[in-house]
Design an enzyme around this catalytic site. Sequence first.
Site, short mmCIF file in Angstrom:
data_model
loop_
_atom_site.label_atom_id
_atom_site.label_comp_id
_atom_site.label_asym_id
_atom_site.label_seq_id
_atom_site.Cartn_x
_atom_site.Cartn_y
_atom_site.Cartn_z
N MET A 83 -9.20 7.75 0.31
CA MET A 83 -9.98 8.08 1.52
C MET A 83 -10.59 9.48 1.37
SD MET A 83 -7.43 6.67 4.45
CE MET A 83 -6.63 5.06 4.29
N MET B 109 -12.33 4.05 -0.17
CA MET B 109 -12.95 4.19 1.15
C MET B 109 -13.69 5.52 1.13
SD MET B 109 -9.75 2.70 3.29
CE MET B 109 -8.66 2.89 1.89
N MET C 172 -11.16 -6.45 5.40
CA MET C 172 -10.40 -5.50 6.22
C MET C 172 -10.07 -6.14 7.56
SD MET C 172 -10.15 -2.91 4.23
CE MET C 172 -9.18 -1.98 5.43
N ASP D 204 -6.48 -6.82 4.00
CA ASP D 204 -5.96 -5.46 4.08
C ASP D 204 -5.92 -4.98 5.53
OD1 ASP D 204 -5.12 -2.93 3.53
OD2 ASP D 204 -6.91 -2.33 2.41
N ASP E 78 -4.86 3.46 -1.66
CA ASP E 78 -5.92 3.69 -0.68
C ASP E 78 -6.53 5.07 -0.85
OD1 ASP E 78 -6.09 1.30 0.96
OD2 ASP E 78 -4.02 1.74 1.54
N HIS F 106 -8.50 0.94 -3.85
CA HIS F 106 -9.41 0.64 -2.74
C HIS F 106 -10.11 1.94 -2.35
CE1 HIS F 106 -9.60 -0.59 1.83
NE2 HIS F 106 -10.79 -0.55 1.28
N SER G 155 0.85 -1.19 0.00
CA SER G 155 0.00 0.00 0.00
C SER G 155 0.88 1.24 0.00
CB SER G 155 -0.89 0.03 1.25
OG SER G 155 -1.42 1.34 1.39
N HIS H 261 -1.22 -1.27 -4.35
CA HIS H 261 -2.49 -0.97 -3.68
C HIS H 261 -2.58 0.53 -3.38
CE1 HIS H 261 -5.96 -2.21 -1.16
NE2 HIS H 261 -5.55 -1.31 -0.29
C1 DX5 Z 1 -6.30 0.97 5.79
C2 DX5 Z 1 -5.82 0.76 4.37
C3 DX5 Z 1 -4.70 -0.21 4.28
C4 DX5 Z 1 -3.47 0.20 5.02
C5 DX5 Z 1 -2.59 -0.98 5.25
O1 DX5 Z 1 -7.35 1.84 5.78
O2 DX5 Z 1 -6.87 0.30 3.56
O3 DX5 Z 1 -4.40 -0.53 2.92
O4 DX5 Z 1 -2.76 1.19 4.40
O5 DX5 Z 1 -1.51 -0.57 6.05
P1 DX5 Z 1 -0.77 -1.53 7.07
O6 DX5 Z 1 -0.24 -2.69 6.26
O7 DX5 Z 1 0.31 -0.67 7.63
O8 DX5 Z 1 -1.78 -1.98 8.07
ZN ZN Z 2 -6.47 -0.60 1.48
#
Ligand code: DX5
Ligand code: ZN
Length: 227
Positions: free
Chosen positions: A39, A70, A139, A175, A37, A68, A10, A35
Amino acid sequence: MDRSIKIAPSILSADFANFGQEIRAIEDQGCDWVHVDVMDGHFVPNLTFGPPAVAAFRPHVKTVMDVHLMIAPVDQYIEAYAKAGADVISAHLEATTHPHRTLQAIRNTGAKAGLALNPGTGIGDIEYLLDLIDIFVVMTVNPGFGGQKFIHSQIEKVKNLRAMIGDRPIHIEIDGGITTETAPLMAAAGADVLVAGSAVFNGGTVDTPEIYGANIKAIRDAAEAAR
Ligand code: DX5
Ligand code: ZN
């Protein structure tokens, strides 16, 4: 379908001033997917990448760009993230009133469709969505931040999901909180894609990419040994 273990770093844990080099470094060091993320400061209490940022990552990604989302609402942004070049787009079940429509909208763009489930969400309501799903994102932390602690109750969820999937060509991606300790638990439960942010990037930089490589290899080896 390819059920081999795939490591998806990620880039939430990468150097935010240096994404192009960071992506090249993890790919040179053997990751399988990248990956991303996304948000929105609403569905989760953190803000990251809009479509223009994701489009800027695209030319650097030679493997699979795994986006991904969110964000809530999600449907009206699917097209923009597809145009930005996402190969996989995952939306949260909790972020849409009509998951069937959301998954169809993702597939209509040509991207692979992912359904992400928060740790508190059960798998009782997904039976009639299975034919629209290419990948489940389970998750193992509450979404929003990297570096959180793995939630062990999700091992049983993955086992149940794996049984429900049967022969269907659906990946299970995990994840959150993946390390050399937790990766084997999920590989044994039936997962094939492992996201790892801090466990890949911590300790390395683009000037010491071999540290990323050693981290990726250690997670992969631990997961494969548990199969
Ligand atoms: C959390 C994200 C993950 C996160 C994973 O909201 O979706 O992808 O970045 O990070 P680690 O591996 O550090 O838990
Ligand atoms: Zn993620």
